[in-house]
Write an enzyme that holds these catalytic residues in place. Structure first.
Site, PDB file in Angstrom:
ATOM      1  CB  THR A 273      -0.921   0.019   1.229  1.00 51.24           C
ATOM      2  OG1 THR A 273      -1.739  -1.157   1.214  1.00 51.24           O
ATOM      3  CG2 THR A 273      -1.819   1.241   1.201  1.00 51.24           C
TER       4      THR A 273
ATOM      5  CE  LYS B 279      -5.296  -1.378   1.903  1.00 54.34           C
ATOM      6  NZ  LYS B 279      -4.027  -2.089   1.894  1.00 54.34           N
TER       7      LYS B 279
ATOM      8  CE  LYS C   3       2.027   2.177   5.112  1.00 54.75           C
ATOM      9  NZ  LYS C   3       1.326   1.896   3.847  1.00 54.75           N
TER      10      LYS C   3
END
Length: 338
Positions: free
Chosen positions: A138, A214, A282
């Site tokens: 990711t 995502k 994050k």
């Protein structure tokens, strides 16, 4: 390719046709039998962390030979011991890519990706014509696009394939893959993706599109979990039973697998790691920094709660992301929860 149906000719058309057709069928069966006996082509897997271990085990358990590399030798050795003769532990990321036509990567952060791609003996050293990478990290969309460009410069093909799901879904083959990039590579990888996940969404041929998908998903997930944490903290401050709150949530419109799983953990203040809080933070920050994310006050507030939890105790970032409960409890105790 799909098998073709062969209609046997009739005697009226060709008296010897049936015998010739039977010989043809026997020949075809022999070819198919030989193909079935041919060893499966190995695929590569780089990164055997919380997610990668489960994903690689799913591939190996499906009968897929693997070449693997990870920064910690223990996980790779354990996988090879579980599947003797089927898992080869490589000396470097480049060796994995060189040995396989397709290589999967599951690395945790942009820094980890940069290191493993660019190090001596790294991923890029192994890329050449005909090599394909399927990267499940990711990252920011622009970071993923930059990796794809470097792979293309060396003649390789690239698919980004970030996943929705954590440790248990990875181990159980229940991940959701969001993919974008080279469509031919994606089609060739579909059987392997099916071994690791319950379904796949192809977001188009532009690398970065799946990363955007995502980040949107993780922003929604993190914001929902932050709201659950604040609700449970407020319920505790008001003297309400956490079990009763959980029962009402599970029986109503708020019911979801995440609420059912994480709610009881948060009430008990137990946070076994499935998805580290620091990685959730994050991803939420990445989502808020997207050019399209101009004004998202609710999600920004939720991200702030995750940041407060990460800063409160140094080790909390490695706990599960439901440890955001600690920041919610602290806010409730100081009266900052309105």
């Amino acid at each position: 390719p799909p098998a073709r149906r062969h209609r046997l000719p009739t005697k009226t058309r060709n008296p010897g046709g049936r015998r010739a057709a039977c010989r043809f069928c026997v020949h075809m069966h022999a070819i198919l039998f030989c193909l079935a006996l041919r060893p499966a082509e190995p695929v590569g897997f780089i990164g055997l962390g919380i997610m990668g271990q489960g994903m690689a085990r799913r591939l190996a358990s499906s009968g897929q030979p693997l070449h693997v590399w990870t920064r910690g030798a223990t996980a790779a050795s354990a996988l090879a011991s579980e599947h003797p003769g089927a898992v080869t532990v490589a000396e470097s990321p480049a060796a994995v890519v060189e040995a396989c036509s397709r290589t999967y990567l599951m690395l945790s952060t942009p820094d980890a990706c940069e290191e493993v791609y660019s190090m001596r003996g790294g991923v890029l050293e192994g890329v050449s014509d005909g090599k394909a990478l399927i990267d499940c990290a990711t990252l920011r969309p622009e970071d993923m696009a930059a990796l794809a460009e470097r792979v293309h410069e060396r003649g390789g093909s690239f698919v980004e394939a970030p996943v929705s799901g954590s440790k248990a879904p990875a181990a159980n083959g229940a991940l959701i893959f969001m993919c974008a990039g080279d469509e031919e590579t994606f089609r060739l990888a579909e059987a392997e993706l099916a071994a690791m996940g319950k379904f796949t969404v192809f977001c188009g041929t532009t690398v970065g599109a799946a990363s955007k998908m995502k980040l949107v998903v993780n922003l929604v997930m993190g914001t929902q979990l932050a709201a659950l944490a604040e609700g449970l903290a407020l319920a505790s401050a008001l003297g309400l039973s956490s079990e009763d709150v959980q029962a009402v949530l599970d029986g109503g419109a708020m019911a979801s697998p995440m609420v059912a799983l994480k709610g009881p953990m948060m009430a008990k203040r137990e946070y076994p790691t499935a998805f580290p809080l620091k990685h959730a933070l994050k991803d939420m920050r990445f989502a808020l920094n997207l050019a399209e994310a101009s004004d998202l006050p609710v999600s920004a507030s939720a991200t702030g709660l995750f940041a407060a939890a990460d800063a409160a105790v140094p080790s909390l970032g490695d706990a599960d992301f439901c440890a955001v409960m600690e920041a919610a409890r602290a806010a409730a105790a100081t009266g900052s929860v309105r």
